[in-house]
Design an enzyme around this catalytic site. Sequence first.
Site, PDB file in Angstrom:
ATOM      1  N   ASN A 144      26.545  -7.526  -2.338  1.00  9.23           N
ATOM      2  CA  ASN A 144      27.349  -8.969  -2.212  1.00  9.23           C
ATOM      3  C   ASN A 144      28.479  -8.855  -1.590  1.00  9.23           C
ATOM      4  OD1 ASN A 144      28.522 -11.514  -2.595  1.00  9.23           O
ATOM      5  ND2 ASN A 144      28.487 -11.227  -4.979  1.00  9.23           N
ATOM      6  N   LYS A 149      30.682 -11.058  -0.649  1.00  7.88           N
ATOM      7  CA  LYS A 149      31.555 -12.177  -0.918  1.00  7.88           C
ATOM      8  C   LYS A 149      32.304 -12.630   0.478  1.00  7.88           C
ATOM      9  CE  LYS A 149      31.604 -10.022  -5.431  1.00  7.88           C
ATOM     10  NZ  LYS A 149      32.530  -9.690  -6.896  1.00  7.88           N
ATOM     11  N   HIS A 172      26.071 -16.784  -9.530  1.00  7.04           N
ATOM     12  CA  HIS A 172      27.139 -15.702  -9.707  1.00  7.04           C
ATOM     13  C   HIS A 172      28.256 -16.248 -10.396  1.00  7.04           C
ATOM     14  CE1 HIS A 172      30.233 -12.650  -8.684  1.00  7.04           C
ATOM     15  NE2 HIS A 172      29.058 -11.883  -8.365  1.00  7.04           N
ATOM     16  N   GLU A 181      31.412 -15.825 -10.294  1.00  7.54           N
ATOM     17  CA  GLU A 181      32.519 -16.363  -9.480  1.00  7.54           C
ATOM     18  C   GLU A 181      32.185 -17.937  -9.012  1.00  7.54           C
ATOM     19  OE1 GLU A 181      32.778 -13.357  -6.508  1.00  7.54           O
ATOM     20  OE2 GLU A 181      33.647 -12.077  -8.088  1.00  7.54           O
ATOM     21  N   GLU A 221      25.405  -9.294 -15.341  1.00 10.62           N
ATOM     22  CA  GLU A 221      26.874  -8.888 -14.944  1.00 10.62           C
ATOM     23  C   GLU A 221      27.597  -9.354 -15.616  1.00 10.62           C
ATOM     24  OE1 GLU A 221      26.889  -8.489 -10.237  1.00 10.62           O
ATOM     25  OE2 GLU A 221      27.185 -10.573 -10.531  1.00 10.62           O
ATOM     26  N   GLY A 226      34.709  -6.611 -10.552  1.00 12.22           N
ATOM     27  CA  GLY A 226      35.766  -6.226  -9.652  1.00 12.22           C
ATOM     28  C   GLY A 226      37.149  -5.631 -10.667  1.00 12.22           C
ATOM     29  N   SER A 268      31.251  -3.428 -10.970  1.00 14.31           N
ATOM     30  CA  SER A 268      31.855  -2.022 -10.881  1.00 14.31           C
ATOM     31  C   SER A 268      30.791  -0.962 -10.981  1.00 14.31           C
ATOM     32  CB  SER A 268      33.035  -1.711 -11.852  1.00 14.31           C
ATOM     33  OG  SER A 268      33.959  -2.906 -11.932  1.00 14.31           O
TER      34      SER A 268
HETATM   35  P1  PGA Z   1      31.829  -5.391  -8.288  1.00 12.45           P
HETATM   36  O1  PGA Z   1      31.088  -6.860  -8.181  1.00 12.45           O
HETATM   37  O2  PGA Z   1      30.637  -4.416  -8.009  1.00 12.45           O
HETATM   38  O3  PGA Z   1      32.907  -5.504  -7.251  1.00 12.45           O
HETATM   39  O4  PGA Z   1      32.421  -5.362  -9.558  1.00 12.45           O
HETATM   40  C1  PGA Z   1      29.742  -7.168  -8.425  1.00 12.45           C
HETATM   41  C2  PGA Z   1      29.357  -8.571  -8.243  1.00 12.45           C
HETATM   42  O5  PGA Z   1      30.306  -9.515  -8.271  1.00 12.45           O
HETATM   43  O6  PGA Z   1      28.219  -8.865  -8.009  1.00 12.45           O
END
Ligand code: PGA
Length: 250
Positions: free
Chosen positions: A9, A11, A95, A97, A167, A173, A213
């Site tokens: 992803n 983003k 997601h 976010e 997740e 992140g 992560s």
């Molecule tokens: P990350 O993000 O690997 O940077 O923690 C995962 C995601 O948002 O799908």
Amino acid sequence: MRRYIVAGNWKMHKTEDEAVNLAMALIPLVADVRSVDVVLCPPFTALAPVGEVLKGSGLYLGAQNMHHEQQGAYTGEISASMLLPLRVSHVILGHSERRHYFSETDSQILEKVKAALGAGLIPILCVGETLAEREAGETESIVAGQLHGCLEGVEISQAEDLVVAYEPVWAIGTGRTATPEQAQEVHAFIRAKLTQYFGLDLADKMRIQYGGSVKPENASELMAQPDIEGALVGGASLDAGAFASIVRSV
Ligand code: PGA
């Protein structure tokens, strides 16, 4: 044996040129991996050129979101029928976010899941609890509520391809990963819920990704868990070498 699926992803990262370069750098690094579905999810603006680069590579192209209507007066939105001609096969939905910054609700996400399945796109449905919810012992009830809200009424005949991504919001992140045991516990719970909705045979075939992560250093331990069939990778997917090594560790 379920086939693993690893998705990157990207983003809101990478211009068109940067995205093409990243895809081109990645393809040779995973070209010999035949046992894993690899999905790249660049921003909308890079879908078309990355789709061109992926032609014949065996890698899949995914979008990061979509609207549930096919067309209409929805300024700034993109529909499944616009994604399909770009060779998009997967779409990340719900997601955290999107849920947190754009106030997406379970019922909106359900509409998107149904629209994606109806259009022949494979949804990657994201669920997960916040740190406060985990600390309050609410992980299972939050995840159960999200699954129920985002899958209610989804036809069994369409559900097989659906991918769920667990997740935990506190791991996205942050560099803080769920331990393999923590992740497995929730994945087993998700599988039990999928069994309740879709029956044992189907739930047994469905893939559940872990995200939050994921890095080359922790991927193989996570993927070795019995109910984890892949990863949804954010930060580490922006580096071809790191993402390739996650794919290879599966
Ligand atoms: P990350 O993000 O690997 O940077 O923690 C995962 C995601 O948002 O799908």
